[in-house]
Scaffold this motif. Structure first.
Motif, PDB file in Angstrom:
ATOM      1  N   VAL A 325      -9.474  40.011  78.938  1.00 36.76           N
ATOM      2  CA  VAL A 325      -9.132  38.984  79.927  1.00 36.76           C
ATOM      3  C   VAL A 325     -10.180  38.988  81.032  1.00 36.76           C
ATOM      4  O   VAL A 325     -10.516  40.037  81.587  1.00 36.76           O
ATOM      5  CB  VAL A 325      -7.727  39.231  80.509  1.00 36.76           C
ATOM      6  CG1 VAL A 325      -7.406  38.236  81.608  1.00 36.76           C
ATOM      7  CG2 VAL A 325      -6.680  39.177  79.406  1.00 36.76           C
ATOM      8  N   ASP A 326     -10.701  37.809  81.366  1.00 38.03           N
ATOM      9  CA  ASP A 326     -11.739  37.712  82.396  1.00 38.03           C
ATOM     10  C   ASP A 326     -11.163  37.661  83.802  1.00 38.03           C
ATOM     11  O   ASP A 326     -11.782  38.140  84.747  1.00 38.03           O
ATOM     12  CB  ASP A 326     -12.591  36.456  82.164  1.00 38.03           C
ATOM     13  CG  ASP A 326     -13.359  36.523  80.864  1.00 38.03           C
ATOM     14  OD1 ASP A 326     -14.135  37.475  80.681  1.00 38.03           O
ATOM     15  OD2 ASP A 326     -13.175  35.627  80.015  1.00 38.03           O
ATOM     16  N   GLN A 327      -9.994  37.055  83.927  1.00 38.57           N
ATOM     17  CA  GLN A 327      -9.360  36.953  85.248  1.00 38.57           C
ATOM     18  C   GLN A 327      -7.853  37.029  85.100  1.00 38.57           C
ATOM     19  O   GLN A 327      -7.270  36.392  84.209  1.00 38.57           O
ATOM     20  CB  GLN A 327      -9.730  35.641  85.950  1.00 38.57           C
ATOM     21  CG  GLN A 327      -9.113  35.519  87.335  1.00 38.57           C
ATOM     22  CD  GLN A 327      -9.414  34.203  88.031  1.00 38.57           C
ATOM     23  OE1 GLN A 327      -8.719  33.798  88.962  1.00 38.57           O
ATOM     24  NE2 GLN A 327     -10.460  33.519  87.595  1.00 38.57           N
ATOM     25  N   LEU A 328      -7.219  37.783  85.976  1.00 35.49           N
ATOM     26  CA  LEU A 328      -5.766  37.883  86.005  1.00 35.49           C
ATOM     27  C   LEU A 328      -5.282  37.193  87.283  1.00 35.49           C
ATOM     28  O   LEU A 328      -5.695  37.551  88.390  1.00 35.49           O
ATOM     29  CB  LEU A 328      -5.327  39.341  85.989  1.00 35.49           C
ATOM     30  CG  LEU A 328      -3.840  39.601  85.720  1.00 35.49           C
ATOM     31  CD1 LEU A 328      -3.421  39.005  84.378  1.00 35.49           C
ATOM     32  CD2 LEU A 328      -3.538  41.088  85.758  1.00 35.49           C
ATOM     33  N   ILE A 329      -4.417  36.199  87.095  1.00 35.62           N
ATOM     34  CA  ILE A 329      -3.910  35.421  88.223  1.00 35.62           C
ATOM     35  C   ILE A 329      -2.530  35.948  88.592  1.00 35.62           C
ATOM     36  O   ILE A 329      -1.621  36.002  87.760  1.00 35.62           O
ATOM     37  CB  ILE A 329      -3.842  33.929  87.876  1.00 35.62           C
ATOM     38  CG1 ILE A 329      -5.221  33.422  87.448  1.00 35.62           C
ATOM     39  CG2 ILE A 329      -3.332  33.124  89.064  1.00 35.62           C
ATOM     40  CD1 ILE A 329      -5.208  32.002  86.906  1.00 35.62           C
ATOM     41  N   LEU A 330      -2.386  36.361  89.843  1.00 35.33           N
ATOM     42  CA  LEU A 330      -1.163  36.999  90.322  1.00 35.33           C
ATOM     43  C   LEU A 330      -0.194  35.954  90.862  1.00 35.33           C
ATOM     44  O   LEU A 330      -0.524  35.213  91.798  1.00 35.33           O
ATOM     45  CB  LEU A 330      -1.500  38.010  91.426  1.00 35.33           C
ATOM     46  CG  LEU A 330      -2.612  39.019  91.094  1.00 35.33           C
ATOM     47  CD1 LEU A 330      -2.945  39.859  92.325  1.00 35.33           C
ATOM     48  CD2 LEU A 330      -2.201  39.906  89.920  1.00 35.33           C
TER      49      LEU A 330
END
Length: 435
Positions: A325-330
């Motif tokens: 995963v390149d980005q994890l959105i919280l």
């Protein structure tokens, strides 16, 4: 792996006077805090008529406020509804460029079709047309931001004459493009078009790896960019509430994340909604009523890996990082989360969790781009070469046109429309010299 926060602007009933104002102001404070803490992105949704679930109907206005309150965080549309019946493509291009300039080149352009009946039929969009509307609009907005002038377009869903769309974005040729993805086919489409994939669904590490592999396999195999640049990235969503005590994190965060999932189901899958009347929060609190429904709600805990202690988050997020995963959105604001708890959670995350990923992110990003470089170069060769206009027709102002057509019309009735001087006086109330 990079990290973002998600602005959904959820507001469960009952509503009291001033609640929406408070919600927006607190969201802006959360974005300011995220910027100070070193979080990479803020994503602002665009939804319409989705009471309680999302009051973010004008994300371009919200992000404009964010441009003046932040310095480093990237400001991202998650997403712009691209159908011309929602937003005219020229207006999208103008707003994107303006936001990019105001932010100093920090804008990301997420795109989407919208999928709920409440929204599509509210704007007169036929469900079967939404994908082709999206593709037509994205392609033309790219050209509007890159071409001087834009040569005009005669399409199935919108048409316009040649115009130079101003301003132009600070990022050249345009801000990075993303596509909202809800299934495997959408992920592959994003990869094939050279767009980042925004997967706003809760997944565990095993599911994440499947989505990541699907995306990058298709990107390597066949990428013909829809834009003039390439954005090979995949971002995923997780519930989020961080606290030193696990039980406290769960008590503060689990219900809100479940309400987010419940709202998705209500508007997109199995809900019946009466505008202005349905109480989504009350329905959520009184369900599930059966054992099977309770089991289903418990099953949807893939997105709960971001709810827990710092150490738990480090372990769970590392598994997603390892999955590619390149980005994890919280999902830091949902349900009835309190502003105080959100800020405390973000601060603890930045202190204990974020540093564990920051150094690796720089190294992993470099390695990823090195491995992808042959495929990125191959995709660059597939970028459409935009054809500039060799002859640009002039566009006369209305009074000039009227004067040119000042002879009697086909019915023999003289043209009584005003000339230049009268037109000037009507518009500005002034006197124009006849010299």
């Amino acid at each position: 792996m990079k990290f973002g926060i998600f602005i959904d602007l959820q507001l469960p009933r009952p509503w009291n006077e001033g609640d929406e104002t408070r919600l927006f102001q607190e969201a802006l404070e959360q974005v300011e805090l995220a910027d100070r803490l070193g979080i990479d992105y803020v994503w602002a949704q665009e939804h319409h008529f989705l009471e309680e679930y999302c009051h973010s109907s004008a994300p371009e206005v919200f992000l404009a406020a964010c441009t003046q309150r932040t310095k480093k965080i990237r400001l991202a549309h998650g997403i712009v509804a691209m159908s011309p019946k929602f937003n005219h493509p020229a207006r999208i291009a103008e707003r994107l460029a303006t936001l990019d300039i105001l932010s100093g080149g920090r804008l990301d352009w997420g795109t989407g079709e919208s999928g709920s009946r409440m929204e599509l039929e509210g704007f007169g969009v036929d469900f079967v047309d939404k994908r082709s509307m999206w593709a037509e609009a994205v392609s033309e907005v790219v050209k509007m931001m890159c071409m001087n002038p834009y040569p005009g377009f005669q399409g199935k869903y919108f048409s316009m004459p040649h115009r130079n769309i101003v301003p132009k974005p600070m990022q050249k040729p345009h801000p990075p493009i993303w596509a909202a993805c809800s299934n495997r086919d959408n992920v592959q489409l994003a990869a094939r078009l050279g767009m980042g994939a925004l997967t706003f669904a809760f997944v565990n590490a095993e599911e994440a790896k499947f989505w990541v592999d699907t995306y990058y396999d298709k990107f390597r195999e066949n990428c013909t960019p829809i834009g003039q640049s390439i954005n090979p990235n995949i971002a995923m969503l997780t519930g989020f509430m961080c606290h030193e005590d696990m039980d406290t994190a769960i008590s503060r965060g689990q219900e809100g994340a479940q309400f987010f999932a419940y709202g998705l189901g209500h508007y997109w899958r199995d809900g019946t909604h009466v505008p202005g009347q349905t109480n989504l929060w009350d329905d959520f609190k009184h369900r599930p009523k059966s054992v099977l429904e309770r089991m289903e709600r418990e099953r949807k805990k893939a997105g709960m890996g971001g709810i827990g202690t710092p150490q738990q988050l480090i372990e769970n997020f590392k598994a997603l990082e390892d999955a590619g995963v390149d980005q994890l959105i919280l999902l830091q604001q949902s349900g009835n989360y309190s502003h105080e708890h959100i800020c405390q959670s973000m601060e603890l995350f930045a202190k204990e969790v974020l540093p564990q990923f920051r150094e690796r992110d720089i190294k992993n990003e470099k390695l990823k781009l090195e491995k992808l470089e042959p495929f990125i170069e191959k995709a660059r060769n597939n970028i459409e070469i935009l054809k500039t206009m060799t002859e640009i027709p002039a566009v006369d102002a209305y009074p000039l046109v009227w004067n040119q057509k000042g002879t009697p019309d086909q019915q023999g009735v003289p043209d009584r429309r005003p000339g230049m001087t009268a037109f000037w006086q009507m518009q500005v109330g002034g006197n124009r010299s006849k010299k």
